[in-house]
Design an enzyme around this catalytic site. Sequence first.
Site, mmCIF file in Angstrom:
data_model
loop_
_atom_site.group_PDB
_atom_site.id
_atom_site.type_symbol
_atom_site.label_atom_id
_atom_site.label_comp_id
_atom_site.label_asym_id
_atom_site.label_seq_id
_atom_site.Cartn_x
_atom_site.Cartn_y
_atom_site.Cartn_z
ATOM 1 N N LYS A 41 17.255 3.606 1.269
ATOM 2 C CA LYS A 41 18.064 3.394 2.829
ATOM 3 C C LYS A 41 19.194 2.569 2.629
ATOM 4 O O LYS A 41 19.164 1.384 2.648
ATOM 5 C CB LYS A 41 17.377 2.907 4.008
ATOM 6 C CG LYS A 41 16.419 3.833 4.536
ATOM 7 C CD LYS A 41 15.950 3.348 5.650
ATOM 8 C CE LYS A 41 14.613 2.788 5.698
ATOM 9 N NZ LYS A 41 14.165 2.343 7.384
ATOM 10 N N ASP A 52 3.902 3.331 6.592
ATOM 11 C CA ASP A 52 3.220 3.024 7.782
ATOM 12 C C ASP A 52 4.110 2.505 8.911
ATOM 13 O O ASP A 52 5.351 2.004 8.802
ATOM 14 C CB ASP A 52 2.079 2.104 7.607
ATOM 15 C CG ASP A 52 2.615 0.528 7.544
ATOM 16 O OD1 ASP A 52 3.509 0.668 6.766
ATOM 17 O OD2 ASP A 52 2.252 -0.271 8.307
ATOM 18 N N LYS A 95 0.809 -1.407 0.137
ATOM 19 C CA LYS A 95 -0.023 0.000 -0.134
ATOM 20 C C LYS A 95 0.893 1.150 0.102
ATOM 21 O O LYS A 95 0.379 2.344 -0.366
ATOM 22 C CB LYS A 95 -0.670 0.161 1.254
ATOM 23 C CG LYS A 95 -1.832 -1.208 1.286
ATOM 24 C CD LYS A 95 -2.452 -1.179 2.880
ATOM 25 C CE LYS A 95 -2.945 -2.509 3.301
ATOM 26 N NZ LYS A 95 -3.361 -2.738 4.626
ATOM 27 N N ASP A 134 7.821 2.902 -2.467
ATOM 28 C CA ASP A 134 7.555 4.017 -1.414
ATOM 29 C C ASP A 134 9.148 3.933 -0.839
ATOM 30 O O ASP A 134 9.730 4.960 -0.809
ATOM 31 C CB ASP A 134 6.730 3.562 -0.049
ATOM 32 C CG ASP A 134 6.773 2.255 0.383
ATOM 33 O OD1 ASP A 134 7.613 1.441 -0.139
ATOM 34 O OD2 ASP A 134 6.135 2.036 1.389
ATOM 35 N N ASP A 139 14.701 -0.823 1.243
ATOM 36 C CA ASP A 139 15.310 -1.051 2.408
ATOM 37 C C ASP A 139 16.596 -2.216 2.365
ATOM 38 O O ASP A 139 17.766 -1.698 1.851
ATOM 39 C CB ASP A 139 14.300 -1.394 3.309
ATOM 40 C CG ASP A 139 14.695 -1.282 4.925
ATOM 41 O OD1 ASP A 139 15.820 -0.555 5.043
ATOM 42 O OD2 ASP A 139 14.228 -2.355 5.734
ATOM 43 N N ARG A 185 0.256 6.521 7.393
ATOM 44 C CA ARG A 185 0.347 6.523 5.937
ATOM 45 C C ARG A 185 -0.117 7.978 5.346
ATOM 46 O O ARG A 185 0.225 8.486 4.550
ATOM 47 C CB ARG A 185 -0.511 5.533 5.171
ATOM 48 C CG ARG A 185 0.017 4.140 5.444
ATOM 49 C CD ARG A 185 -0.880 3.059 4.529
ATOM 50 N NE ARG A 185 -0.642 1.620 4.931
ATOM 51 C CZ ARG A 185 0.444 1.105 4.649
ATOM 52 N NH1 ARG A 185 1.253 1.409 3.999
ATOM 53 N NH2 ARG A 185 0.625 -0.367 5.088
#
Length: 174
Positions: A129, A158, A41, A98, A101, A164
């Site tokens: 990141k 989130d 999401k 989004d 990582d 969010r």
Amino acid sequence: MADKIRVLLTEEEVNAKISEIAKQISDDYAGKEVHLICILKGGVFFTCELAKRLTVPVSLDFMSVSSYGAGTKSSGVVKIIKDLDEPLDGKEVLIVEDIIDSGRTLAYLMEILKQRNPKSIQLCTLLDKPERRVKKQVQVKYTCFTIPDEFVVGYGLDYDQKYRNLPYIGVVEQ
Ligand code: IMP
Ligand code: MG
């Protein structure tokens, strides 16, 4: 008790950078159509803001995968929750995420989506990141912001499904 959130990137900073990246993508894909794949999401807010600013023809599809549990630690397991509606044959595919990582989610997704015969496939992420990367093979074409190793929320991201909707990027203070 409510969590304390420190602003890392303001709404103005995020939107200005998305406009810049959208211009770059529109230039790179001039004369072509771009097929955006929003990773649900977290990618929803970024995908909408990006798509509105693109000047090339755009089509959209959505995919939902999970690599995280309820907390802030990666489980290392990637599962497809919702697959794409449309085939990718011959399309100029741009995956919109989004945050990258460990890179596990994208490494896995790229492998399966490449097998669906797209004309091209590239990655676009709001946040990166790099210090946390485990899957070094993940090549990101468009990155809005490179951030330090901190857990961030807002603009789609989130913490246990909360935050969010924040219009900025913030760090949850422990
Ligand atoms: P990766 O597979 O480790 O690269 O993780 C990618 C996914 O983990 C993202 O799509 C996010 O849903 C989640 N994630 C990673 N870091 C953060 C963070 O700082 N805040 C919120 N979600 C995160
Ligand atoms: Mg998440």
